[in-house]
Design a protein around this motif. Structure first.
Motif, short mmCIF file in Angstrom:
data_model
loop_
_atom_site.label_atom_id
_atom_site.label_comp_id
_atom_site.label_asym_id
_atom_site.label_seq_id
_atom_site.Cartn_x
_atom_site.Cartn_y
_atom_site.Cartn_z
N VAL A 86 -10.54 0.22 -2.33
CA VAL A 86 -9.56 -0.71 -1.82
C VAL A 86 -9.86 -0.75 -0.38
N ALA A 173 -0.61 -1.22 -1.40
CA ALA A 173 -1.48 -0.54 -2.52
C ALA A 173 -0.34 0.89 -2.64
N ILE A 193 -1.19 -3.68 -5.46
CA ILE A 193 -2.72 -3.02 -5.93
C ILE A 193 -1.85 -1.56 -6.47
#
Ligand SMILES: *Cc1c(COP(=O)(O)O)cnc(C)c1O
Length: 384
Positions: A86, A173, A193
């Motif tokens: 990520v 995320a 995410i």
């Protein structure tokens, strides 16, 4: 009925799964192979080389996507390698705003690996969205959330932060390791995410190190897949199989983790030798309302401070436990106890640690699925 429409308890077992095309095996075989025969150059059945894709891993990745209500799942060699992928979406000069009270390894990766490559990180309390909004600059690209936080069990409002991230064009995320999709589905709340250390509850048996990412957006999935294949930290076939097997009982295990967690949290809270208990299910937990709104239960992770509050008090208790094992990690069927200041959070400087409440006397429990009375008796004898 399409498998997409199944309820969670059925998706944990069937989501994204089909009998193996070769012989109809109900569980995907452990395709322990690096490569695949081609009939002509490029003539293959969807698999060329197991870093790029492997059928056992595909089965796990489809299951991950299904239980998180996502479209694409990616399985990695560890939770940290999933986080690593990520952060690799970013470029030098970019900024990340992260939860302050987060997994020690994430903190180490951010500061000791990525900061020197030119990505900067701010660690803040995320109980108020305004605090986050104040920190956003034009260089901010990503908000990293962990909730409930580790080990202080703060709960962060994912839906509110998702609205802010959307408004500012930032990626959001969420590390969903503690809650699991049984209790909380960040993509449904607007996150881009979801990340897991599948080592913990998803695998559930303390027998693998595995990481996961799940997303809905195809372009984002393509970028992450590119990074997964380019960097190579993939989940191997054996670990994919074990994690998939773990996911099939996630809902049953989580139900018991929640029941036992509640019994132990309430036992500790009423104990005269315990100073403080952190568990989001308590009505007087500062974020209880958010927890109630975004989670379907409160989980089996609990932290507490024994009366006396010294390093030695905490160490004495964790050493005396017999049913609880003193060990790093969490989320397995067996109950574990940990001492964050000297174990999971030792890589965070004492001063930083204590700012978020991780004092020397703090003990963290991962409550397993044993008989709750045995766990309570064990704590009682250790606390003395
Ligand atoms: C364990 C853990 C990680 C790191 O995962 P690994 O599988 O150990 O690499 C990240 N986040 C949280 C919340 C964790 O508990």
């Amino acid at each position: 009925m399409s498998k997409k429409e199944l309820h969670f308890n059925s998706k944990a077992i069937h989501g994204g799964q089909q009998p193996d095309p070769a012989y109809g095996a109900v569980m995907p075989p452990i395709y322990q192979t690096s490569t695949y025969a081609q009939t002509t150059p490029g003539g293959h059945k969807g698999y060329e080389y197991s870093r790029s894709a492997n059928p056992t891993r595909t089965a796990l990745e489809n299951a991950l996507a299904s239980i998180e209500n996502g479209n694409y799942g990616l399985a990695f060699a560890s939770g940290l390698s999933a986080i690593d992928a990520v952060i690799k979406l970013l470029e030098p000069g970019d900024e990340v705003i992260s939860t302050n009270d987060l997994y020690g390894g994430s903190y180490r990766l951010f500061l000791q690996v990525y900061e020197k490559l030119g990505i900067s990180f701010q660690f803040i309390g995320m109980q108020s969205v305004d605090t986050i909004a104040e920190k956003i600059t034009e260089k901010t690209k990503l908000i990293w959330v962990e909730t409930p936080t580790n080990p202080m069990m703060n709960v962060i409002d994912i839906r509110a932060i998702a609205a802010l991230a959307k408004e500012k064009g930032l990626l959001l995320a969420v590390d969903n390791t503690f809650a699991t999709p049984y209790l909380q589905r960040p993509l449904d709340l607007g996150a881009d995410i979801v990340m897991h250390s599948a080592t913990k509850y998803l695998g559930g048996h303390s027998d693998v190190i595995v990481g996961a990412l799940v997303v809905r957006d195809k372009a984002l999935a393509d970028k992450l897949y590119f990074l997964q294949n380019a960097s190579g930290a993939i989940c191997g076939p054996m670990d994919s199989f074990l994690t998939l097997r773990g996911i099939k009982t996630l809902h049953v295990r989580m139900q018991r983790h929640c029941e036992n967690g509640e019994a132990i949290a309430r036992f500790l809270k009423s104990h005269p030798k315990i100073e403080k208990v952190y568990w989001p299910g308590f009505e007087d937990h500062p974020n209880h309302d958010v927890a109630k709104a975004q989670m379907d239960g409160f989980g089996g992770m609990i932290s507490f401070i024994p009366r006396g509050s010294s390093f030695e008090d905490a160490v004495r208790i964790v050493e005396k436990l017999e049913v609880f094992t003193l060990a790093e990690s969490l989320g397995g069927v067996e109950s574990l106890a940990g001492h964050p200041a000297s174990m999971t959070h030792a890589s965070i400087p004492k001063e930083e640690r204590e700012k978020s409440g991780v004092v020397d006397a703090l003990i963290r429990l991962s409550v397993g699925i044993e008989d709750s009375q045995d766990l309570i008796d064990d704590l009682q004898q250790a606390i003395g």
